[in-house]
Design a protein around this motif. Structure first.
Motif, short mmCIF file in Angstrom:
data_model
loop_
_atom_site.label_atom_id
_atom_site.label_comp_id
_atom_site.label_asym_id
_atom_site.label_seq_id
_atom_site.Cartn_x
_atom_site.Cartn_y
_atom_site.Cartn_z
N PRO A 1 0.84 -1.20 0.00
CA PRO A 1 0.00 0.00 0.00
C PRO A 1 0.88 1.25 0.00
O PRO A 1 1.87 1.33 0.73
CB PRO A 1 -0.79 -0.12 1.31
N GLY A 2 0.54 2.18 -0.88
CA GLY A 2 1.27 3.44 -0.96
C GLY A 2 0.36 4.60 -0.58
O GLY A 2 -0.79 4.39 -0.20
N PRO A 3 0.87 5.81 -0.71
CA PRO A 3 0.09 6.98 -0.29
C PRO A 3 -1.22 7.16 -1.07
O PRO A 3 -2.20 7.66 -0.53
CB PRO A 3 1.02 8.17 -0.54
N THR A 4 -1.24 6.77 -2.35
CA THR A 4 -2.44 6.99 -3.16
C THR A 4 -3.02 5.70 -3.75
O THR A 4 -4.00 5.75 -4.47
CB THR A 4 -2.15 7.96 -4.32
N SER B 1 6.75 -2.85 -7.04
CA SER B 1 8.20 -2.77 -7.22
C SER B 1 8.64 -3.86 -8.18
O SER B 1 8.20 -5.01 -8.07
CB SER B 1 8.91 -2.97 -5.88
N PHE B 2 9.49 -3.49 -9.12
CA PHE B 2 10.01 -4.41 -10.12
C PHE B 2 11.53 -4.44 -10.06
O PHE B 2 12.16 -3.42 -9.75
CB PHE B 2 9.61 -3.97 -11.53
N LEU B 3 12.10 -5.58 -10.38
CA LEU B 3 13.52 -5.69 -10.68
C LEU B 3 13.60 -5.89 -12.19
O LEU B 3 12.94 -6.78 -12.73
CB LEU B 3 14.16 -6.88 -9.98
N PHE C 1 6.44 1.89 -8.99
CA PHE C 1 5.37 2.62 -9.64
C PHE C 1 4.16 2.64 -8.70
O PHE C 1 3.83 1.65 -8.08
CB PHE C 1 4.97 1.97 -10.97
N GLU C 2 3.51 3.79 -8.64
CA GLU C 2 2.31 3.94 -7.81
C GLU C 2 1.09 3.78 -8.72
O GLU C 2 0.93 4.51 -9.70
CB GLU C 2 2.31 5.33 -7.18
N LEU C 3 0.26 2.80 -8.40
CA LEU C 3 -0.98 2.58 -9.14
C LEU C 3 -2.09 3.24 -8.33
O LEU C 3 -2.61 2.66 -7.37
CB LEU C 3 -1.24 1.08 -9.33
N ALA C 4 -2.42 4.47 -8.70
CA ALA C 4 -3.36 5.28 -7.93
C ALA C 4 -4.75 4.65 -7.88
O ALA C 4 -5.20 4.02 -8.84
CB ALA C 4 -3.43 6.68 -8.53
#
Length: 141
Positions: free
Chosen positions: A38-41, A46-48, A94-97
């Motif tokens: 969970p992120g802020p939005t 996360s990818f390698l 990457f953030e998936l809003a």
């Protein structure tokens, strides 16, 4: 005794290059879905990314389709992995809003929208694509 070993040495020398060719790794763009938090939005993924295509990539971008847990398509987005150094692994987030991580059932690589670099064919990233997923989410082609 020398007559016996000479043919074996010749045979070993003849076989050795073939074994070395079989053992050589194939050129690849390896993408690992490493984490989902969970992120802020929304959901932070996360990818390698590891580029073993033989040359640096000036830009790599991947169009993904995100499926909800019920199997329906939630959205299609393009993730820009930017420049990828040859032989190096890079971590990207990457953030998936407006998307909860536990609502993601599958991530499909729909297309490679950019695969650019000196000596790199436009199709090399898709042709050499290898995918892995650490979270319990299907990820790949």
């Amino acid at each position: 005794m020398t007559r016996f070993f000479a043919p074996l040495v010749v045979l070993a020398l003849a076989i050795h290059p073939a074994l070395a060719q079989d053992a050589a790794p194939q050129p690849a763009l390896t993408l690992e879905l490493n984490a989902m938090q969970p992120g802020p939005t929304g959901c932070r993924v996360s990818f390698l990314a590891t580029n073993t295509l033989g040359n640096a990539l000036d830009r790599a971008a991947v169009e993904i389709a995100i499926f909800a847990s019920d199997g329906g398509i939630d959205r299609i987005v393009t993730l820009d992995f930017k420049a990828l150094t040859a032989g190096k692994t890079k971590v990207l987030q990457f953030e998936l809003a407006d998307l909860a991580c536990d609502g993601i059932g599958r991530i499909l690589i729909n297309d490679i929208t950019a695969c650019q670099g000196p000596g790199i064919a436009a199709t090399a990233c898709l042709d050499g694509l290898v995918t892995r997923s650490r979270p319990d989410v299907s990820f790949g082609i």
